[in-house]
Design an enzyme around this catalytic site. Structure first.
Site, PDB file in Angstrom:
ATOM      1  CG  ASP A 193      -4.211  -7.005  -3.960  1.00  0.00           C
ATOM      2  OD1 ASP A 193      -5.167  -6.982  -4.742  1.00  0.00           O
ATOM      3  OD2 ASP A 193      -4.257  -6.491  -2.831  1.00  0.00           O
ATOM      4  CB  SER A 242      -6.145  -1.495  -2.597  1.00  0.00           C
ATOM      5  OG  SER A 242      -6.978  -2.622  -2.819  1.00  0.00           O
ATOM      6  CG  HIS A 264      -2.056  -1.030   1.028  1.00  0.00           C
ATOM      7  ND1 HIS A 264      -2.700  -1.611   2.096  1.00  0.00           N
ATOM      8  CD2 HIS A 264      -2.614  -1.581  -0.090  1.00  0.00           C
ATOM      9  CE1 HIS A 264      -3.615  -2.467   1.650  1.00  0.00           C
ATOM     10  NE2 HIS A 264      -3.582  -2.462   0.330  1.00  0.00           N
ATOM     11  CG  ASP A 306     -11.460 -14.628 -12.782  1.00  0.00           C
ATOM     12  OD1 ASP A 306     -10.736 -14.340 -13.763  1.00  0.00           O
ATOM     13  OD2 ASP A 306     -11.063 -15.281 -11.818  1.00  0.00           O
ATOM     14  N   GLY A 307     -11.156 -11.447 -11.502  1.00  0.00           N
ATOM     15  CA  GLY A 307     -10.242 -10.348 -11.786  1.00  0.00           C
ATOM     16  C   GLY A 307      -9.281 -10.617 -12.916  1.00  0.00           C
ATOM     17  CG  HIS A 330      -7.829 -10.286  -7.099  1.00  0.00           C
ATOM     18  ND1 HIS A 330      -7.191  -9.965  -8.283  1.00  0.00           N
ATOM     19  CD2 HIS A 330      -8.216 -11.582  -7.224  1.00  0.00           C
ATOM     20  CE1 HIS A 330      -7.170 -11.021  -9.077  1.00  0.00           C
ATOM     21  NE2 HIS A 330      -7.790 -12.015  -8.467  1.00  0.00           N
ATOM     22  CD  GLU A 363     -13.475  -9.749  -3.711  1.00  0.00           C
ATOM     23  OE1 GLU A 363     -13.576 -10.996  -3.578  1.00  0.00           O
ATOM     24  OE2 GLU A 363     -12.384  -9.142  -3.714  1.00  0.00           O
TER      25      GLU A 363
END
Length: 295
Positions: free
Chosen positions: A177, A113, A19, A156-157, A42, A131
Site C-alpha cells: 500500500d 497493518s 484493513h 524500497d518496498g 510499505h 519501510e
C-alpha cells in the site's frame, strides 16, 4: 518521494476497507496449523495515536473508524476487526509496543497493518516489514524490535518485494500500500507485484490504491487483468462518483491475487456496510468484480 506520513490519515475510510480485507485474509490463514508469513512493503510507523496533532489536523479518522465503530449491526467479520481495534492500547502494553515514557499520548489508538498482523501471528509465523522513510523506520524499529517473529528492513518496498521472492514460508500474504506520492508509483506497484507473483504464484497478493479524479488507477486494473493466477484476481472498490478537486481521493481500491475462499462475499458485505456508514465526498458504492476468474 518520502513526504507522506500516514499519521495524518490513519483510520480513514480507506483504512477501514483495506484493513478489514487484511483481517479477512489473516483469519483465513490462521485456520490451518501450517505457519504463514506476511510481507508488508510499505509499513509506516506501526500504530497511531488518533489524539495526536497529526490526526487532529485532518480529522479523517472521525469519518472512517469513528463512524464505523458507532455504526449499527456491522457484518460479523467486520465486527471482529472493529472490536480488535477498540481494544488496541499500546500504552497499556508498554515497552513491548515501543511506548516511550517521554511522549504524551492522548488516544484512542489505531493499529496500522504491522500491528494488525502482529496481533494475529502465532509463534511459528513471520512478518517481514519494509519501510524507507527514515523517521517512520526509526519509530517502527523501536516498536517491533523485541518481537523475534518480525523482520524489519529499511529498503524500497518495490525492489525489496521482488528480491525476497519466494519466501521461505511458502504460505502467506503480500500487502502493498504505497503512498502514490508520484504517478509513477502506479506502474511501479503493478510491475513489482507481477514480478513477485511470477516467483510465488501460490501466494496471496493485496495491492491498495487510491481512486482519484486523475484516473491513474485505470492502468492498474489493466495490468492485473493480465495476471492469470489460478486463484483468480479480484478488484474491490469503495468510492463515490462525486470527486471534486483534481487529485482528491474519492475512493479506495484493492486488487487481490489468489484471494481465500469466500473472501469476495465477505468483503462485499463489509464494503456495502461501510458505504452506508462512513463519510465520503458524496454517496458511495462498493463494487466487486473478478478481473480473472478463479480456476
Amino acid at each position: 518521494m518520502l513526504s507522506y506520513l500516514h499519521g495524518f490519515h490513519a483510520g480513514n475510510f480507506a483504512d477501514m476497507h483495506k484493513h478489514a480485507a487484511l483481517w479477512l485474509v489473516l483469519c483465513h490463514l490462521r485456520k490451518k496449523k501450517k505457519p504463514f508469513c506476511v510481507i508488508d512493503t510499505h509499513a509506516g510507523s506501526g500504530w497511531y495515536d488518533l489524539g495526536s496533532d497529526q490526526a487532529a489536523k485532518t480529522g479523517e479518522w472521525k469519518d472512517g473508524y469513528a463512524r464505523a465503530k458507532a455504526g449499527p449491526n456491522p457484518p460479523e467479520m467486520l465486527a471482529g476487526f472493529l472490536d480488535h481495534v477498540a481494544r488496541f492500547d499500546p500504552v497499556a502494553k508498554g515497552r513491548d509496543y515501543g511506548v516511550r515514557e517521554k511522549d504524551a499520548y492522548r488516544g484512542p489508538f489505531y493499529p496500522g497493518s504491522p500491528f494488525i498482523v502482529r496481533e494475529m501471528l502465532r509463534e511459528e509465523d513471520e512478518l517481514v516489514l519494509m519501510e524507507l522513510h527514515p523517521r517512520e523506520h526509526e519509530t517502527l524499529h523501536h516498536r517491533v524490535k523485541r518481537d523475534g517473529r518480525i523482520h524489519l528492513h529499511k529498503r524500497d518496498g518495490y525492489e525489496g518485494l521482488v528480491a525476497m521472492m519466494p519466501p521461505v514460508i511458502r504460505r502467506g500474504l503480500v500487502l502493498m500500500d504505497p503512498s502514490y506520492d508520484v504517478k509513477q508509483d502506479y506502474q511501479k506497484a503493478a510491475n513489482a507485484v507481477q514480478h513477485a507473483w511470477e516467483k510465488w504464484p501460490n501466494g496471496t497478493f493485496m495491492l491498495w490504491y487510491p481512486i482519484l479524479e486523475d484516473g491513474f488507477d485505470d492502468d492498474l486494473r489493466t495490468s492485473f487483468g493480465a495476471i492469470k493466477a489460478s486463484g483468480g484476481v479480484l478488484c474491490a472498490e469503495l468510492a463515490t462518483d462525486q470527486g471534486g478537486a483534481k487529485g482528491r481521493m474519492r475512493g479506495t481500491g484493492l486488487l487481490v491475487i489468489n484471494p481465500p475462499w469466500q473472501f469476495d462475499q465477505q468483503l462485499a458485505d463489509i464494503g456495502d456496510w461501510l458505504a452506508k456508514t462512513c463519510k465520503f465526498p458524496g454517496p458511495a458504492q462498493h463494487r466487486i468484480n473478478w478481473l480473472v476468474a478463479a480456476q
